[in-house]
Design a protein around this motif. Structure first.
Motif, PDB file in Angstrom:
ATOM      1  N   GLU A   4       8.420   6.346  -8.407  1.00 20.54           N
ATOM      2  CA  GLU A   4       7.056   5.956  -8.055  1.00 20.54           C
ATOM      3  C   GLU A   4       7.028   5.444  -6.627  1.00 20.54           C
ATOM      4  O   GLU A   4       7.771   4.536  -6.274  1.00 20.54           O
ATOM      5  CB  GLU A   4       6.543   4.882  -9.013  1.00 20.54           C
ATOM      6  CG  GLU A   4       5.961   5.431 -10.306  1.00 20.54           C
ATOM      7  CD  GLU A   4       4.860   6.447 -10.068  1.00 20.54           C
ATOM      8  OE1 GLU A   4       4.043   6.247  -9.159  1.00 20.54           O
ATOM      9  OE2 GLU A   4       4.819   7.468 -10.785  1.00 20.54           O
ATOM     10  N   SER A   6       5.159   3.728  -3.256  1.00 18.54           N
ATOM     11  CA  SER A   6       4.647   2.366  -3.118  1.00 18.54           C
ATOM     12  C   SER A   6       3.291   2.205  -3.791  1.00 18.54           C
ATOM     13  O   SER A   6       2.593   3.153  -4.087  1.00 18.54           O
ATOM     14  CB  SER A   6       4.546   1.994  -1.655  1.00 18.54           C
ATOM     15  OG  SER A   6       3.302   2.390  -1.147  1.00 18.54           O
ATOM     16  N   ASP A   7       2.951   0.965  -4.032  1.00 20.01           N
ATOM     17  CA  ASP A   7       1.735   0.648  -4.760  1.00 20.01           C
ATOM     18  C   ASP A   7       0.509   0.582  -3.868  1.00 20.01           C
ATOM     19  O   ASP A   7      -0.597   0.378  -4.358  1.00 20.01           O
ATOM     20  CB  ASP A   7       1.905  -0.714  -5.437  1.00 20.01           C
ATOM     21  CG  ASP A   7       3.099  -0.722  -6.368  1.00 20.01           C
ATOM     22  OD1 ASP A   7       3.284   0.249  -7.100  1.00 20.01           O
ATOM     23  OD2 ASP A   7       3.848  -1.707  -6.358  1.00 20.01           O
ATOM     24  N   ARG A  36      -6.382  -4.011  -8.987  1.00 25.07           N
ATOM     25  CA  ARG A  36      -5.756  -3.172  -9.995  1.00 25.07           C
ATOM     26  C   ARG A  36      -6.802  -2.530 -10.917  1.00 25.07           C
ATOM     27  O   ARG A  36      -6.741  -1.347 -11.227  1.00 25.07           O
ATOM     28  CB  ARG A  36      -4.749  -3.987 -10.828  1.00 25.07           C
ATOM     29  CG  ARG A  36      -3.391  -3.305 -10.880  1.00 25.07           C
ATOM     30  CD  ARG A  36      -2.378  -4.015 -11.756  1.00 25.07           C
ATOM     31  NE  ARG A  36      -2.820  -4.241 -13.100  1.00 25.07           N
ATOM     32  CZ  ARG A  36      -2.872  -5.443 -13.686  1.00 25.07           C
ATOM     33  NH1 ARG A  36      -2.487  -6.511 -13.017  1.00 25.07           N
ATOM     34  NH2 ARG A  36      -3.267  -5.556 -14.923  1.00 25.07           N
ATOM     35  N   GLU A  41      -5.539   0.929 -12.087  1.00 21.89           N
ATOM     36  CA  GLU A  41      -4.081   0.751 -12.134  1.00 21.89           C
ATOM     37  C   GLU A  41      -3.327   1.534 -11.055  1.00 21.89           C
ATOM     38  O   GLU A  41      -2.104   1.570 -11.071  1.00 21.89           O
ATOM     39  CB  GLU A  41      -3.490   1.144 -13.501  1.00 21.89           C
ATOM     40  CG  GLU A  41      -4.321   0.739 -14.695  1.00 21.89           C
ATOM     41  CD  GLU A  41      -4.294  -0.766 -14.970  1.00 21.89           C
ATOM     42  OE1 GLU A  41      -3.205  -1.336 -14.887  1.00 21.89           O
ATOM     43  OE2 GLU A  41      -5.361  -1.356 -15.241  1.00 21.89           O
ATOM     44  N   GLN A  44      -1.721  -1.665  -6.601  1.00 18.30           N
ATOM     45  CA  GLN A  44      -1.182  -2.892  -7.147  1.00 18.30           C
ATOM     46  C   GLN A  44      -0.591  -3.733  -6.026  1.00 18.30           C
ATOM     47  O   GLN A  44       0.259  -3.272  -5.276  1.00 18.30           O
ATOM     48  CB  GLN A  44      -0.105  -2.548  -8.174  1.00 18.30           C
ATOM     49  CG  GLN A  44       0.170  -3.676  -9.119  1.00 18.30           C
ATOM     50  CD  GLN A  44       0.832  -3.156 -10.391  1.00 18.30           C
ATOM     51  OE1 GLN A  44       0.547  -2.047 -10.842  1.00 18.30           O
ATOM     52  NE2 GLN A  44       1.723  -3.947 -10.947  1.00 18.30           N
ATOM     53  N   GLN A  46       1.658  -6.772  -4.868  1.00 16.68           N
ATOM     54  CA  GLN A  46       2.684  -7.717  -5.264  1.00 16.68           C
ATOM     55  C   GLN A  46       2.331  -9.101  -4.725  1.00 16.68           C
ATOM     56  O   GLN A  46       1.743  -9.236  -3.658  1.00 16.68           O
ATOM     57  CB  GLN A  46       4.055  -7.294  -4.715  1.00 16.68           C
ATOM     58  CG  GLN A  46       4.428  -5.871  -5.046  1.00 16.68           C
ATOM     59  CD  GLN A  46       4.362  -5.573  -6.524  1.00 16.68           C
ATOM     60  OE1 GLN A  46       4.791  -6.369  -7.340  1.00 16.68           O
ATOM     61  NE2 GLN A  46       3.811  -4.413  -6.878  1.00 16.68           N
TER      62      GLN A  46
END
Lengths: 111, 111
Positions: A4, A6-7, A36, A41, A44, A46
């Motif tokens: 996956e 990066s968010d 999110r 979703e 995201q 951190q």
DNA sequence: TACTTTCTCCTAGACATTCGACATATATAC
DNA sequence: GTATATATGTCGAATGTCTAGGAGAAAGTA
């Protein structure tokens, strides 16, 4: 098992935060939840990215912080947009459109 | 006089390079020109970003390089996509769509 | 009662990417 | 002969994000 990626899209965190805060005062934890949820979703944040970013934005005068009570009675730091922050948001938003549009152009080059 | 923000969206450089190279063999200087032209001067890759990026992509096995002659007879290093690079491009392209779509969702939240 | 999860804040260090400045060389145009 | 465009590259600084921690209070579960 595909790794996956990066968010977030690097460099969009400030924009996302400013936009969420523009909807009304929120605390940090709430910001990450909304990002999110609204993105279903996909995005995201951190905590190790979120809080430094909030402090950065506050230091630059785009956000103003104030301690208060969250919906369930806990202490939380609520952020709201300053006038400067509103300008900054507008600027970052149009900048995003410019750049994302340009990327889209390149991705659409017939091949 | 508004401060011009960066010339790129952070993290999209690899994608842009892979996409341009996918159109056919090009040398580094040509890649930067095409990115500028196709994006109508919006996106611009600095040399200090371009060459390290090319070496990075080559080292990861996504690009293959070969010296040759540019259109005006000068020595230039031509890059083309490897099979791995083609897969990587597909992956980065769909990742971009996912993330950029999610950002768009947040920016469109009614306010 | 004790345990776990959820909510809420935070920092420090490592890492990758990008930029600005610099260095170098050839071909063409004036 | 001097400037501009073409072409490749490196280095150091700045920035931003992530991982991996730490902390405490409230609420739910055993």
């Amino acid at each position: 098992m595909p790794i996956e990626k990066s968010d977030l899209l690097q460099g969009t965190l400030d924009l996302l935060i400013l936009k969420i805060v523009a909807l009304g005062p929120v605390h940090g934890y709430g910001i990450s939840q909304r990002i999110r949820q609204i993105s279903k979703e996909v995005l995201q944040v951190q905590q190790g990215s979120l809080y430094p970013a909030l402090h950065r934005l506050e230091k630059r005068g785009w956000l103003e912080a104030e301690w208060g009570q969250s919906s369930n009675g806990r202490e939380a730091k609520f952020y709201k947009l300053s006038a400067k922050g509103r300008k900054q948001l507008a600027s970052e938003e149009s900048n995003w459109n410019r750049l994302a549009g340009a990327v889209a152009q390149i991705l659409q080059t017939a091949d």
